[in-house]
Design an enzyme around this catalytic site. Sequence first.
Site, PDB file in Angstrom:
ATOM      1  N   GLN A 117       0.827  -1.203   0.000  1.00  0.00           N
ATOM      2  CA  GLN A 117       0.000   0.000   0.000  1.00  0.00           C
ATOM      3  C   GLN A 117       0.867   1.261   0.000  1.00  0.00           C
ATOM      4  OE1 GLN A 117      -3.251  -2.015   2.892  1.00  0.00           O
ATOM      5  NE2 GLN A 117      -3.647   0.140   2.571  1.00  0.00           N
ATOM      6  N   ARG A 131      -9.364  -0.198   7.396  1.00  0.00           N
ATOM      7  CA  ARG A 131     -10.299   0.713   6.757  1.00  0.00           C
ATOM      8  C   ARG A 131     -10.594   1.931   7.629  1.00  0.00           C
ATOM      9  NH1 ARG A 131     -14.260  -1.109   2.199  1.00  0.00           N
ATOM     10  NH2 ARG A 131     -14.694   0.932   1.351  1.00  0.00           N
ATOM     11  N   CYS A 132      -9.548   2.498   8.172  1.00  0.00           N
ATOM     12  CA  CYS A 132      -9.742   3.750   8.901  1.00  0.00           C
ATOM     13  C   CYS A 132      -8.407   4.448   8.975  1.00  0.00           C
ATOM     14  CB  CYS A 132     -10.274   3.513  10.304  1.00  0.00           C
ATOM     15  SG  CYS A 132      -9.084   2.822  11.449  1.00  0.00           S
ATOM     16  N   GLU A 162     -13.101   5.381   4.072  1.00  0.00           N
ATOM     17  CA  GLU A 162     -13.123   4.758   5.384  1.00  0.00           C
ATOM     18  C   GLU A 162     -14.285   5.219   6.250  1.00  0.00           C
ATOM     19  OE1 GLU A 162      -8.341   4.087   5.286  1.00  0.00           O
ATOM     20  OE2 GLU A 162      -9.112   5.853   6.268  1.00  0.00           O
TER      21      GLU A 162
END
Lengths: 284, 164, 808
Positions: free
Chosen positions: C239, C386-387, C762
């Site tokens: 990522q 996802r945050c 997110e």
Amino acid sequence: MIPAAFEYYRPKDMDKVLSILEEHGDDARVMAGGHSLIPMMKLRMADVPHLIDLQDVGGMSEIEIGADTIKIGALVTQSDIIDHAALADVAPILREASLQIADPQVRYMGTLGGNIANGDPGNDMPGLMQCLDATFTVVGQDGERAIPARDFYEAAYVTAREDGEVLTAVTIPRPKGGHAYEKQKRKIGDYATAAASVQIVNDGGKCVSAAIAMTNLSDTPVFSKTAGDALVGTSVDDAALKAAVAAMLGDIDPTEDNRGPVAFKNHVAGVILRRAIARAWSRA
Amino acid sequence: MSKKKHVTLNVNGKTEEFLAEPRELLIYTLRERLNITGPHIGCETSHCGACTVTIDGKSVKSCTMFAVQAEGAEITTIEGIGGPDNLHPLQEAFKEHHGLQCGYCTPGMITRATKLLEEIPNPTEAEIRFGMAGNLCRCTGYQNIVKSIQAAAAQMSAAKEAAE
Amino acid sequence: MKDEITREERVDNLKGMGCSRKRVEDARFTQGKGNYVDDIKLDGMLFGDFVRSPYAHARVKSINKDTALKVPGVLAVLTADDLRPLGLHWMPTLAGDKQMVLADGKVLFQGQEVAFVVAEDRYAAADGIEAVEVEYEELPVLVNPFEALKSDVVLREDLVAEDGSIPAGAHGPRKHHNHIFTWEAGDKDPTEEVIANAEVVAEESMYYHRTHPCPLETCGCVASMDKVNGKLTLWGTFQAPHAIRTVVSLISGIEEHNIRVVSPDIGGGFGNKVGAYPGYVCSVVASIVTGKPVKWIEDRMDNLMTTAFARDYHMTGKISATKEGKITGLQCHVTADHGGFDACADPTKFPAGFMNICTGSYDIPTAFLEVDGVYTNKAPGGVSYRCSFRVTEAVYFIERMIEVLAIKLNMDAAELRRINFIKKEQFPYKAALGWEYDSGDYHTAWDKALKTVDYDGLRAEQAQRVKDFKAGKTRKLMGIGLSFFTEIVGAGPVKNCDILGLGMFDSCEIRIHPTGSAIARLGTISQGQGHATTFAQILASEIGLPADSITIEEGDTDTAPYGLGTYGSRSTPVAGAATAMAGRKIRAKAQMIAAYLLEVHDNDVEFDVDRFAVKGAPEKFKTMKEIAFAAYNQAIPGLEPGLEAVSYYDPPNMTYPFGAYVCVMDIDVDTGVPEIRRFYALDDCGTRINPMIIEGQVHGGLTEALAVALGQEIAYDDMGNVKTGTLMDFFLPTAWEVPNYETDFTVTPSPHHPIGAKGVGESPHVGGVPCFSNAVQDAFRPFGNTHTNMPHDHWRIWRTANELGLHD
């Protein structure tokens, strides 16, 4: 996840299957759809040096509906059962239960025989077969023998089938009355938290026979004769339901796992059974 | 090392012959031996469906089948469903309705959906959700996948009616 | 010259910002032509895989590789002893700690990497793993952080001085040998005083359980050392490819220009693919040793057990208010279970991430936060699933505390939120724990949400349901879940955000081709977010060339400008801003070219959609396409040829997306089975670049929130065995368990972002988890429930009902 190496056999007849089994004993296993066995081999939790693929052995893929009995070959898949209209007419519980097994892809591959013979307490068909009082046909070097489903399961993955025997067919008396297969699970693809098979006959508002079996609530499927008996002669009222549930709870022996602790499983088993009986009775 | 077996498969209309160890999983045959990399590996325990292919008319998770089991079979992967010049209505619909994000589940998803629409040409939303439950997606929340399949079904039905 | 088409059509032709442009990525993905790391096949490529520890805590007494080396196809077995001479048996973590690459004398969690088997194919590697003989001596296992802080058992002997003292760690003094750090934000004494003297105080302890991002594609890489050219190429599920390049260079000693890191298509990330894992290091070493490319791909069990868990926060809170419900203070303590190594992926100065956003969307004058990090015998990680860095934990905490306070006040929780929201006119708003919220209009969003779902009607229905339940007419309860969240995303300003010393700016480089098409490269990398689609839309609007004529490329460190990658919703706030700024540089030069071509002064032309026109004479113009060509074929005095630009964007602030969610749920009290009847999600992510993609992100984030709230966990037994290692037990919902979502929006642009965008990927996860959880809790509220921990799977919901006496 890679399985250990093995020899692969794809015999065309049962004699050959049996002779390979004889030769290799414990080291050989038969496989139908492979959807229970192959994941275990990949996780290296099952070691199978000699793997016998049954798909070319004929005579195990038929569904025969007779006047009194239904005979289903061991290689009949869950999706075959779901798609068989005549079978759904005479034994709708088979379709109802099959639709609650795994997911579409797995149902295409998963067979009745595999689901039954594996002896995994999480499988749905064993309990259902006990409810329907099915008889399993197994064949070995000494020929065929019939084993009642209610006598087949001894412990987790331990059954009355001998190592050298192959389960070839299931014979079911044509079910009478109303049916229900009720299953609680966390998601599609999961085994049951609790499941109940019920087949029940209503004669003028009185229950004249009831068969009840529970799934994944013990190390084997549990046929609860006492639970069924508790309904017979009643109008399946609240008292009878309570009695049946109490009887069933005496027969199951769940263990704690990721689906929950024992108290929860006992409670849900009772709820699921009540609902299954109520639905079956409404159809009886 | 166990004895290698001769395997013949028909993959996307092409005959493939090779010698394989019995433990060679069909997904690796496709991906590594035949360079058909559309089907993916997601869970390896037959839960996620990323490896879904069609084998003799059945939707199958190819990570849970040995290549030797598929001897003689006809196999269709996403690559055989439609290409740049002949996209399948499902491929069009997934693009049109944002039925994918990272794309990893998509080949298995579309492959399974082709079979679902053979089983049920005009499925309800519930039938789609139930019929696609063997394929996991982590990105889309499924809503647009359902929409895509509905749209493809409508398009295919209309095309069929027009042809009749 | 006269136009054939209208201005509106010209705008449409660009497919710029605000339109639901179809994704350019989808052609290849729908045809099975994606290129993920496991699709890479190189000549002579070898496979590596790990021998992993079956124990959670043990000494490694010996490793015998002789048998394994005799397995046909096995070429090498690497252990810590092999890596030690290279200094690679340990590696730095993103959190200032270090982590064993291969077990160096002991193991600290089940599944830890012990040896790396390199073989000709994956079958031989698997057989080799089985043949490696490892002798372990089991040690006492600590899986509970509270017990770990009291235990005599030392998990990390390497962090204890010879005299037995505990040296400070990367984040300051340590209180105990299993303690990692204490991190504080806010004012302790004033907060305690406010709470001590408050009219009303609500207290609660809650555990945000350990879970895992579990993208459908696991982590993996292919390392290829070209000994002829001295160049290492590393393809992988990264990522943050540039950060990986720098890390690889720092730990391997290979100069950074000789390392090329490539992130090909990535099959979902969700935070799992931010960190650097032993598999990457071992693949690189194996490729250097063998001179051949080496591939390493996790299986699902490896993935769930070892790479990058998320959450695992034990949170205790106090919230004080007046009798009327005006919040006066908030206190939060966290005991954070970091596992065997502190490998959290957070900006360096924030060992608990942005947990200090835990005052949420409310005007809370005084607050104090304290976080203690603890070592246990669990896998390392602590990524932002996802945050943005621990924002899910923060939002869950405050959105639960609000509900708990509402119960204490006997007040409607929607109203309690409303009277405490930061008001529109208070922005930019300086929060008690330090952040400056850029913009917001919470009341408008909240009122719209409540009106749309008919909140009063829902409450009336719920009251009737309670009556019916008590009268024995139903066994199903109804829960109304509310959440109002404010995120902090877009890390971040270099002045306070870095990872391993690398400032968290991002970048975009644009080249306009002579015929009026373009390529733009960014320091980010899409994992499904659709960057190739949306960044082209930003550029289309900024430079007036059609999005369809702009290629977006990411993930190859040899070609892309340096950036910190994609996580924490930072792509749009940071790289999106860089894209706009680079576009504006292009436009500035284009303006000069246009003026030259139109023979007017630079200031006498103005940009209009896809062209520069003479002010007051719109019929005199040059299109951007014409200008592009001119840049390459005209000798323009004072201007270099060509049309290129690069922007490195250091954001002045974070962005603060927000949203209002409502969930309506029915709960079967007897089985514990929840049924989601309705889910309404209003998101305000500022300027909306592509509504279709925003909606898709919301659906996906909500589904991951549903999973986490209702059952998804990494569970351990007392021996440190992972109980949820396959997708049978690790809950990923299927289409059948997931509802249809209703999406909605308001638009409050970010005042400091060039296009006003805030990021959205997110938000639905951050806001969704408390919303689902609050729905479950709310169903039981009329029967005395204050708080019950997630995950709300069937048996835990049943237990809540049982403890409240709702069963016979």
